[in-house]
Design a protein around this motif. Sequence first.
Motif, PDB file in Angstrom:
ATOM      1  N   GLU A 120     -29.235 -14.811   3.555  1.00  0.00           N
ATOM      2  CA  GLU A 120     -27.903 -14.363   3.786  1.00  0.00           C
ATOM      3  C   GLU A 120     -28.056 -12.962   3.337  1.00  0.00           C
ATOM      4  O   GLU A 120     -29.014 -12.413   2.536  1.00  0.00           O
ATOM      5  N   THR A 121     -26.912 -11.965   3.541  1.00  0.00           N
ATOM      6  CA  THR A 121     -26.866 -10.734   3.008  1.00  0.00           C
ATOM      7  C   THR A 121     -25.350 -10.369   3.009  1.00  0.00           C
ATOM      8  O   THR A 121     -24.523 -10.802   3.670  1.00  0.00           O
ATOM      9  N   GLY A 122     -25.217  -9.447   2.005  1.00  0.00           N
ATOM     10  CA  GLY A 122     -23.722  -9.118   1.642  1.00  0.00           C
ATOM     11  C   GLY A 122     -23.747  -7.654   2.200  1.00  0.00           C
ATOM     12  O   GLY A 122     -23.180  -7.334   3.434  1.00  0.00           O
ATOM     13  N   ALA A 123     -24.321  -6.450   1.458  1.00  0.00           N
ATOM     14  CA  ALA A 123     -24.365  -5.257   2.057  1.00  0.00           C
ATOM     15  C   ALA A 123     -25.130  -4.827   3.226  1.00  0.00           C
ATOM     16  O   ALA A 123     -25.064  -3.786   3.785  1.00  0.00           O
ATOM     17  N   GLY A 124     -26.221  -5.558   3.185  1.00  0.00           N
ATOM     18  CA  GLY A 124     -27.181  -5.584   4.372  1.00  0.00           C
ATOM     19  C   GLY A 124     -28.488  -5.121   4.066  1.00  0.00           C
ATOM     20  O   GLY A 124     -29.279  -5.063   5.027  1.00  0.00           O
ATOM     21  N   GLN A 125     -28.646  -4.713   2.758  1.00  0.00           N
ATOM     22  CA  GLN A 125     -29.737  -4.322   2.151  1.00  0.00           C
ATOM     23  C   GLN A 125     -30.639  -5.353   2.078  1.00  0.00           C
ATOM     24  O   GLN A 125     -32.036  -5.226   2.373  1.00  0.00           O
ATOM     25  N   HIS A 126     -30.472  -6.647   1.780  1.00  0.00           N
ATOM     26  CA  HIS A 126     -31.323  -7.675   1.803  1.00  0.00           C
ATOM     27  C   HIS A 126     -31.790  -7.952   3.169  1.00  0.00           C
ATOM     28  O   HIS A 126     -32.949  -8.573   3.521  1.00  0.00           O
ATOM     29  N   GLY A 127     -30.877  -8.062   4.093  1.00  0.00           N
ATOM     30  CA  GLY A 127     -31.061  -8.377   5.502  1.00  0.00           C
ATOM     31  C   GLY A 127     -32.006  -7.431   6.062  1.00  0.00           C
ATOM     32  O   GLY A 127     -32.963  -7.744   6.786  1.00  0.00           O
ATOM     33  N   VAL A 128     -32.026  -5.988   5.900  1.00  0.00           N
ATOM     34  CA  VAL A 128     -32.749  -5.109   6.362  1.00  0.00           C
ATOM     35  C   VAL A 128     -34.068  -5.194   5.707  1.00  0.00           C
ATOM     36  O   VAL A 128     -35.155  -5.210   6.592  1.00  0.00           O
ATOM     37  N   ALA A 129     -34.360  -5.598   4.492  1.00  0.00           N
ATOM     38  CA  ALA A 129     -35.626  -5.790   3.858  1.00  0.00           C
ATOM     39  C   ALA A 129     -36.247  -6.920   4.335  1.00  0.00           C
ATOM     40  O   ALA A 129     -37.663  -7.008   4.748  1.00  0.00           O
ATOM     41  N   ALA A 131     -35.917  -8.434   7.492  1.00  0.00           N
ATOM     42  CA  ALA A 131     -36.249  -8.089   8.655  1.00  0.00           C
ATOM     43  C   ALA A 131     -37.582  -7.397   8.740  1.00  0.00           C
ATOM     44  O   ALA A 131     -38.250  -7.438   9.615  1.00  0.00           O
ATOM     45  N   THR A 132     -37.672  -6.316   7.839  1.00  0.00           N
ATOM     46  CA  THR A 132     -38.853  -5.722   7.752  1.00  0.00           C
ATOM     47  C   THR A 132     -39.983  -6.264   7.421  1.00  0.00           C
ATOM     48  O   THR A 132     -41.103  -6.392   7.981  1.00  0.00           O
ATOM     49  N   ALA A 133     -39.758  -7.085   6.373  1.00  0.00           N
ATOM     50  CA  ALA A 133     -40.951  -8.011   5.919  1.00  0.00           C
ATOM     51  C   ALA A 133     -41.409  -9.141   7.065  1.00  0.00           C
ATOM     52  O   ALA A 133     -42.463  -9.453   7.383  1.00  0.00           O
ATOM     53  N   ALA A 134     -40.381  -9.552   7.698  1.00  0.00           N
ATOM     54  CA  ALA A 134     -40.434 -10.654   8.952  1.00  0.00           C
ATOM     55  C   ALA A 134     -41.503 -10.026  10.110  1.00  0.00           C
ATOM     56  O   ALA A 134     -42.441 -10.353  10.604  1.00  0.00           O
ATOM     57  N   ALA A 135     -40.974  -8.583  10.364  1.00  0.00           N
ATOM     58  CA  ALA A 135     -41.764  -7.841  11.493  1.00  0.00           C
ATOM     59  C   ALA A 135     -42.955  -7.536  11.015  1.00  0.00           C
ATOM     60  O   ALA A 135     -43.995  -7.766  11.723  1.00  0.00           O
ATOM     61  N   TYR A 136     -43.324  -7.153   9.663  1.00  0.00           N
ATOM     62  CA  TYR A 136     -44.563  -6.910   9.290  1.00  0.00           C
ATOM     63  C   TYR A 136     -45.453  -8.239   9.260  1.00  0.00           C
ATOM     64  O   TYR A 136     -46.818  -8.082   9.736  1.00  0.00           O
ATOM     65  N   PHE A 137     -44.958  -9.303   8.944  1.00  0.00           N
ATOM     66  CA  PHE A 137     -45.890 -10.675   8.655  1.00  0.00           C
ATOM     67  C   PHE A 137     -45.871 -11.313  10.072  1.00  0.00           C
ATOM     68  O   PHE A 137     -46.569 -12.338  10.105  1.00  0.00           O
ATOM     69  N   GLY A 138     -45.104 -10.841  11.069  1.00  0.00           N
ATOM     70  CA  GLY A 138     -45.053 -11.547  12.374  1.00  0.00           C
ATOM     71  C   GLY A 138     -44.354 -12.733  12.390  1.00  0.00           C
ATOM     72  O   GLY A 138     -44.500 -13.757  12.943  1.00  0.00           O
ATOM     73  N   LEU A 139     -42.873 -12.886  11.670  1.00  0.00           N
ATOM     74  CA  LEU A 139     -42.144 -14.000  11.430  1.00  0.00           C
ATOM     75  C   LEU A 139     -40.986 -14.103  12.361  1.00  0.00           C
ATOM     76  O   LEU A 139     -40.553 -12.759  12.173  1.00  0.00           O
ATOM     77  N   GLU A 140     -40.334 -15.027  12.857  1.00  0.00           N
ATOM     78  CA  GLU A 140     -38.831 -14.769  13.155  1.00  0.00           C
ATOM     79  C   GLU A 140     -38.021 -14.549  11.964  1.00  0.00           C
ATOM     80  O   GLU A 140     -38.300 -15.067  10.680  1.00  0.00           O
ATOM     81  N   CYS A 141     -36.770 -14.202  12.226  1.00  0.00           N
ATOM     82  CA  CYS A 141     -35.740 -13.923  11.035  1.00  0.00           C
ATOM     83  C   CYS A 141     -34.354 -14.122  11.476  1.00  0.00           C
ATOM     84  O   CYS A 141     -34.009 -13.528  12.687  1.00  0.00           O
ATOM     85  N   GLU A 142     -33.759 -14.846  10.738  1.00  0.00           N
ATOM     86  CA  GLU A 142     -32.193 -15.022  10.838  1.00  0.00           C
ATOM     87  C   GLU A 142     -31.438 -14.643   9.821  1.00  0.00           C
ATOM     88  O   GLU A 142     -31.811 -15.229   8.578  1.00  0.00           O
ATOM     89  N   VAL A 143     -30.672 -13.545  10.066  1.00  0.00           N
ATOM     90  CA  VAL A 143     -29.793 -13.194   8.911  1.00  0.00           C
ATOM     91  C   VAL A 143     -28.299 -13.458   8.787  1.00  0.00           C
ATOM     92  O   VAL A 143     -27.749 -13.338   9.747  1.00  0.00           O
ATOM     93  N   HIS A 144     -27.700 -14.298   8.089  1.00  0.00           N
ATOM     94  CA  HIS A 144     -26.568 -14.630   8.005  1.00  0.00           C
ATOM     95  C   HIS A 144     -25.342 -13.619   7.099  1.00  0.00           C
ATOM     96  O   HIS A 144     -25.735 -13.243   6.112  1.00  0.00           O
ATOM     97  N   MET A 145     -24.716 -12.968   7.697  1.00  0.00           N
ATOM     98  CA  MET A 145     -23.712 -12.091   7.160  1.00  0.00           C
ATOM     99  C   MET A 145     -22.128 -12.307   7.507  1.00  0.00           C
ATOM    100  O   MET A 145     -21.845 -12.464   8.525  1.00  0.00           O
ATOM    101  N   GLY A 146     -21.468 -11.986   6.434  1.00  0.00           N
ATOM    102  CA  GLY A 146     -20.061 -12.172   6.599  1.00  0.00           C
ATOM    103  C   GLY A 146     -19.379 -11.167   7.534  1.00  0.00           C
ATOM    104  O   GLY A 146     -19.867  -9.994   7.670  1.00  0.00           O
ATOM    105  N   GLU A 147     -18.437 -11.661   8.365  1.00  0.00           N
ATOM    106  CA  GLU A 147     -17.985 -10.787   9.543  1.00  0.00           C
ATOM    107  C   GLU A 147     -17.287  -9.600   8.963  1.00  0.00           C
ATOM    108  O   GLU A 147     -17.359  -8.428   9.625  1.00  0.00           O
TER     109      GLU A 147
END
Length: 406
Positions: A120-129, A131-147
């Motif tokens: 999950e993410t609120g301000a989006g900082q955790h989601g961006v971080a 997504a960055t880590a997932a890209a680096y390690f070759g993993l899929e990433c699914e981030v849930h964020m309030g509309e």
Amino acid sequence: MPSTQSSYFQSYPNAEGYFGQFGGNHYPPELRPALEELASSYEELRQTPEFQQTLNKVRGGLQGRPTPIHHLENISNQVAGAQIFIKREDLNHTGAHKINHCVGFALLAKKMGKNKLIAETGAGQHGVALATAAAYFGLECEVHMGEMDISKQSSNVGRMQLLGARVVPATTGQSALKDASDSAFNAYVEQHEHALYAIGSAIGPHPFPMIVRDFQAIVGREAREQFISITNGSLPEHVVACVAGGSNAMGIYSGFIDDPDVALHAVEPLGISDELGQHAATLSYGRPGTLHGARSLVLQKDDGTSADVSSIASGLAYPGVGPEIAMLHETGRVCIAAISNEEAISALFRMAKFEGIIPALESAHALAFAIRLASRRPSSERILVNLSGRGDKDVEFVLENYGTGA
């Protein structure tokens, strides 16, 4: 990771994941095996030289650690009281402290044979971080964020998508952080066999609060060594962090928690007022309850359901607090303070105009309190603030609603 010599870290959490009366595992029974697998894998992997070497490599090369400590000389001179220093977690790659535990979770997932990260993410900082880590390690990433937060933090949404993450809108409730957490937890229940939940703060069922704290403890370890070096052997009299779940707070507290002469301050969002639903000050107004799989302090309505919350900072708009922070408050180890939206905005403008630094709105709460505290303390004292994130994500919102502060 925290020092194994620390008496505090040897004691908390206990074997059942409790910090005093708070914590534990109150998750659905069908997920117990997945959480037990995570706990055992973490305990095994964290001890291996290969895991530590890889983590240190990523922290140095991808993240840009260590982050420095910086003296806010201009504001300290204006206040004419205690001297204010900041730990520059805003200088991490992706702009906040969140990447400290995101790379840890990504490495754990890789070692455990998982191919996906959910969060999950609120301000989006955790989601961006993440997504960055997932890209680096070759993993899929699914981030849930309030509309609501998707609309407010559109630049971070775009960054996540550019990094390859799927952003899932949470449309229930207030469409904010709590609702994003609900949505992400539900997704994890369905996908736990191949996915790892990389929780965004020191919340949730055991072992999540412990794992997040341990990965974030790099902040406190660095800060302690750096401060001793800067001051020729002294520690700060005060350590300050904003608090919702508590990841950035536990990160910097970890370096000083065994030092009784260092006061630890948790700064909450007072929002618009102290009326329930108009703030997110859980330590000040919450009651014991269960939220997202752990017993902690929760802002609650009369019927026991979690209350609506309000804060100018999306990352602080959460009706609970991490169980470890709740325990530290109950025992008196952490002092609490509450900062309003207007005070946070004022601190953001002050930092921008007199220090050349635009802090995240979350971090601006901690800075606002530090400025207040400094005005009441002698110039011989030092205050260390965890500047947990930079304000790039907030600039458009601030300009639209508050102008330039001129």
